[in-house]
Design a protein around this motif. Structure first.
Motif, short mmCIF file in Angstrom:
data_model
loop_
_atom_site.label_atom_id
_atom_site.label_comp_id
_atom_site.label_asym_id
_atom_site.label_seq_id
_atom_site.Cartn_x
_atom_site.Cartn_y
_atom_site.Cartn_z
N LEU A 85 2.73 1.41 -3.88
CA LEU A 85 1.89 1.46 -5.08
C LEU A 85 1.67 3.02 -5.15
O LEU A 85 1.41 3.57 -4.37
CB LEU A 85 0.98 0.47 -5.10
N ALA A 125 -0.57 5.12 -6.50
CA ALA A 125 -1.96 5.51 -6.61
C ALA A 125 -2.73 6.03 -5.78
O ALA A 125 -2.66 5.65 -4.31
CB ALA A 125 -2.64 4.05 -7.13
N GLY A 126 -3.72 6.69 -5.90
CA GLY A 126 -4.59 7.40 -5.11
C GLY A 126 -5.67 6.56 -4.20
O GLY A 126 -5.99 7.02 -3.19
N VAL A 127 -5.99 5.42 -4.62
CA VAL A 127 -6.76 4.30 -3.98
C VAL A 127 -6.25 3.08 -3.97
O VAL A 127 -5.83 2.40 -5.08
CB VAL A 127 -8.28 4.35 -4.57
N ILE A 128 -5.91 2.31 -2.86
CA ILE A 128 -5.48 0.89 -2.88
C ILE A 128 -6.46 0.14 -2.10
O ILE A 128 -7.07 0.39 -1.00
CB ILE A 128 -4.15 0.99 -1.89
N TRP A 129 -7.01 -0.68 -2.94
CA TRP A 129 -7.91 -1.77 -2.39
C TRP A 129 -7.14 -3.15 -1.90
O TRP A 129 -6.53 -3.86 -2.76
CB TRP A 129 -8.99 -2.24 -3.52
N ALA A 130 -7.15 -3.38 -0.74
CA ALA A 130 -6.53 -4.64 -0.13
C ALA A 130 -7.59 -5.53 0.17
O ALA A 130 -8.23 -5.44 0.96
CB ALA A 130 -5.64 -4.34 1.14
N ALA A 160 0.82 -1.07 0.07
CA ALA A 160 0.12 0.12 -0.09
C ALA A 160 0.88 1.46 -0.07
O ALA A 160 0.68 2.23 -0.50
CB ALA A 160 -1.04 0.11 1.22
#
Lengths: 489, 265
Positions: free
Chosen positions: A446, A448-453, A443
């Motif tokens: 990466l 990027a503005g949104v991280i989905w874990a 997290a």
């Protein structure tokens, strides 16, 4: 692969399953033959018009105005007048109550909007009913509560509205994107002129009836319709802020257009998100996440998990499970409650998808498409997986914005990060692993503005959304989503 | 017999080293020959900044704060020299105090600018600020030192690496600052300082595809063309203040990252 998985692979393919159709009635939607622009609380008869269609049948639904520069100018003037004559001076607590009203009316009329959204945009009714509508209403409800609490969101900064916001939204989540744009703008005390996408104007036009029911003062929200020419006119008009969601190319053109003007700008642009699956992930959950990541809304999602990065050691079971799951996806009538993948939004978009898929085959990737019967009329594309994809291929670099997944592999976490970040985009990313420390490390790394874990494609009004790099700037959602609509002393 | 002083050669600061301009050019400013950087020097500086970004942004915030504080310590030791290159001791003191002020922000940004978000579902969701990457800074022409420090400190405290085009008429404070940075535990490449013609260097920095944000605080009026160039890779364009200190100056160079994770047993 386990013995069990080998056996399951030989099992009859689930696409043999038959379902009785379960269509949602479209009776609930009453369309007018033609629509004008909604300016100053009244319908403005358009000078030019075009037909908007149902992409699942190619049948025309209504005549829609193609806004001229002059009509856009009228809408901006109406918004300016509303801003100066009342709205900006209204106590936040009163603005809040208007927004609460809008949220409630949307909830009350949610089925009507859901059906209309599927009819005009091609998305499965299950998604418009369970995702778009509840989230759109929730967005108004969330920002309603901020309207009289701005000084707590920005302590010591004396937040003030900007004036008139020009907002341009895409066709993938028409009403939800409208909510993302209008709710924070009004909560902050601005008035707006919003242009829905050329192919999906109907929910925005029906929304004008919600505004009537909520008794929102005229001119606070104005809707002009049309293609990119109307959008360009809105960007050039006397607005104090521009908010755009759409392609990176158009976003760059808008940024260039506004250069030197000092107008505030937020851009929510394209993406080519990596969805990274580690060998210790819960595979069945991960496969569901992959499916949701790329086939949700036909892949017409800027944050879609369009690049699957699989750790080499689990490549075979993941691909085999993925292919099997693909066979269960039902493609067809957006209004059928069984449908998983609806219609492609427009002929132009279908052609773009087809062109990129051809390039994938030509460049040497291996294509997989499940057996699938498509309706004869309308725009459709079979859910597709590409394996043997090199990072340089166009299908690994360019945003396809369709139900097409490109699969790449990696060996180490460092390699996963390297490949995931190897894109000019940076909107979102997914990570699947059962190891907590690895989730947090990924997290962090990466870009990027949104991280989905261990999940994917989740949205919430309280959760800021927006991109790094060429995916744009500014955030929508949460306290952070107010800032682009305010100025500070 | 009086001693003849040893003069200094005023050079660029790239990747922690002090090269002359690869173009071999200089220009005269404040009575000195100062390196006149070229487009190639800009590109080299951006490459150095990109190379340093991972290490600098990966340090703990506490650590970055200490490095900034160390910059202030080193500046304090050179107060007399700095005073020669700006409006005087007052400006030097304010500049040093400003660096100290920003040093203290390093490990507070996430708490002030971030959030924990109460989403309507079984997910833990939080938002943290992160550096945007490589930042190009056009330093204000003046105040020579305070203007420079007011733009560089907020950019680096959040974890960005920077390429600075120094004040064209008053570049010596920037060169002096480079010598401070070289001895203040700032990893090489985190701050790169170019002297030369703004008109020549600014468009190269604005159009560079590996620069993530552009601070046009020092651009002389005409920023439209620079902003157009910046749009090529959707740069964040910041118009900052030459004499202000605020966490919002830092926020202009930050991204917000939101992380979701399911809650379950």
């Amino acid at each position: 692969m386990t013995e069990l998985e080998r056996k399951q692979d030989r099992a009859p393919i689930p696409s043999g399953w038959e379902y009785a159709t379960a269509p949602e009635s479209r009776e609930i939607v009453q369309l007018r033959e033609r629509y004008g622009h909604f300016v100053g609380g009244e319908w403005l008869e358009p000078k030019e018009s075009y037909a908007t269609i149902d992409p699942a049948s190619e049948e025309p639904l209504a005549e829609i105005g193609q806004a001229t520069d002059e009509e856009v100018g009228l809408a901006v003037s109406a918004a300016r007048e509303a801003f100066e004559n009342g709205w900006s001076a209204l106590p936040g607590s009163e603005r809040a109550k208007y927004l609460f009203r809008i949220a409630r009316v949307l909830q009350e009329r949610s089925r009507e909007f859901a059906v209309l959204e599927s009819l005009n945009g091609g998305k499965p009714i299950r998604e418009s009913r369970d995702v778009d509508l509840p989230l759109a209403a929730a967005h108004f409800f969330y920002y309603a509560g901020w309207a009289d609490k701005l000084e707590y969101a920005f302590p010591n900064r004396k937040p003030q509205p900007l004036g008139v916001a020009g907002q341009i939204i895409p066709w993938n989540f028409p009403l939800l994107m409208l909510a993302w744009k209008i709710a924070p703008a009004l909560a902050a005390g601005n008035t707006v002129v919003l242009k829905p996408a050329e192919t999906t104007p109907l929910s925005a036009l029906l929304f004008c009836d919600v505004l009537r029911q909520a008794e929102l003062p005229p001119g606070v929200v104005n809707i002009v319709t049309g293609d990119g020419r109307a959008g360009a006119a809105l960007v050039k008009a006397e607005v104090d802020k521009v908010a755009f969601t759409g392609s990176t190319d158009v976003g760059k053109a808008i940024q260039r257009e506004l250069a030197g003007t000092g107008k505030k700008l937020t851009l929510e642009l394209g993406g080519k998100a990596a969805n990274v699956i580690f060998d210790d992930a819960a595979l069945d959950q991960a496969v569901e996440g992959i499916i949701n990541g790329i086939y949700f809304n036909q892949g017409h999602v800027c944050c879609a998990g369009s690049r699957l990065l699989v750790q080499e050691s689990i490549y075979e079971p993941v691909i085999s499970k993925l292919k099997r799951r693909l066979q269960t996806l039902r493609v067809g009538d957006p209004l059928d409650k069984n449908t998983d993948v609806g219609a492609i939004n427009s002929r132009a978009q279908l052609e773009k998808i087809e062109e990129l898929v051809r390039s994938g085959e030509e460049e040497g990737a291996e294509i997989y498409q499940p057996p699938c019967r498509l309706p004869e009329k309308g725009y459709w594309f079979v859910p597709t997986v590409f394996t043997n994809v090199a990072q340089s291929y166009r299908i690994a670099q360019e945003e396809i914005f369709g139900p097409v997944l490109s699969v790449l592999t990696f060996r180490t976490p460092d390699e996963a990060v390297e490949k995931a970040n190897n894109t000019p985009y940076g909107l979102s990313a997914g990570v699947w692993t059962e190891k907590g420390s690895r989730i947090l490390s990924m997290a962090q790394k990466l870009r990027a503005g949104v991280i989905w874990a261990n999940t994917y494609n989740r949205f919430d009004p309280s959760s800021p959304f927006g991109g790094y790099k060429e995916s744009g700037f500014g955030r929508e959602g949460g306290r952070h989503g107010l800032e682009p609509y305010l100025k500070f002393e | 017999m009086s001693r003849l002083p040893v003069r200094k050669t005023y050079k660029l600061f790239i990747g922690g080293e002090f090269p002359r301009s690869e173009s071999g050019r200089t220009y005269e400013a404040e009575g000195q020959n100062v390196a006149r950087a070229s487009r190639k020097d800009v590109r080299d500086a951006v490459r150095a900044a990109r190379g340093a970004f991972g290490k600098w942004s990966g340090m703990t915030a506490y650590n970055r704060g200490q490095v900034l504080y160390r910059i202030a310590e080193m500046m304090e030791a050179r107060r007399a020299e700095f005073a020669n290159f700006c409006s005087g001791p007052k400006e030097v003191e304010r500049s040093i105090d400003r660096v100290v002020w920003y040093a203290g922000w390093a490990d507070k940004l996430a708490q002030v600018l971030g959030s924990s978000n109460p989403v309507a579902g079984p997910y833990f969701n939080f938002t943290v600020p992160e550096p945007t990457g490589v930042v190009g800074i056009l330093a204000p022409p003046e105040p020579a030192l305070l203007g420079l420090v007011s733009r560089v400190a907020p950019a680096i405290v959040g974890g960005n690496s920077v390429v600075v085009v120094a004040s064209e008429p008053h570049p010596l404070a920037a060169v002096e600052l480079a010598e401070v940075l070289a001895t203040a535990d700032v990893p090489g490449g985190v701050v790169n300082i170019l002297t030369g013609r703004l008109e020549e260097l600014a468009p190269v920095l604005a159009g560079h595809m590996d620069v993530n944000a552009l601070d046009v605080s020092g651009a002389d009026g005409e920023v439209a063309e620079l902003e157009r160039l910046a749009a090529e890779n959707v740069k964040r364009v910041v118009r900052g203040d030459a004499d202000d200190q605020s966490p919002w100056e830092i926020a202009g160079f930050l991204e917000l990252k939101t992380v979701w994770h399911p809650i379950g047993v």
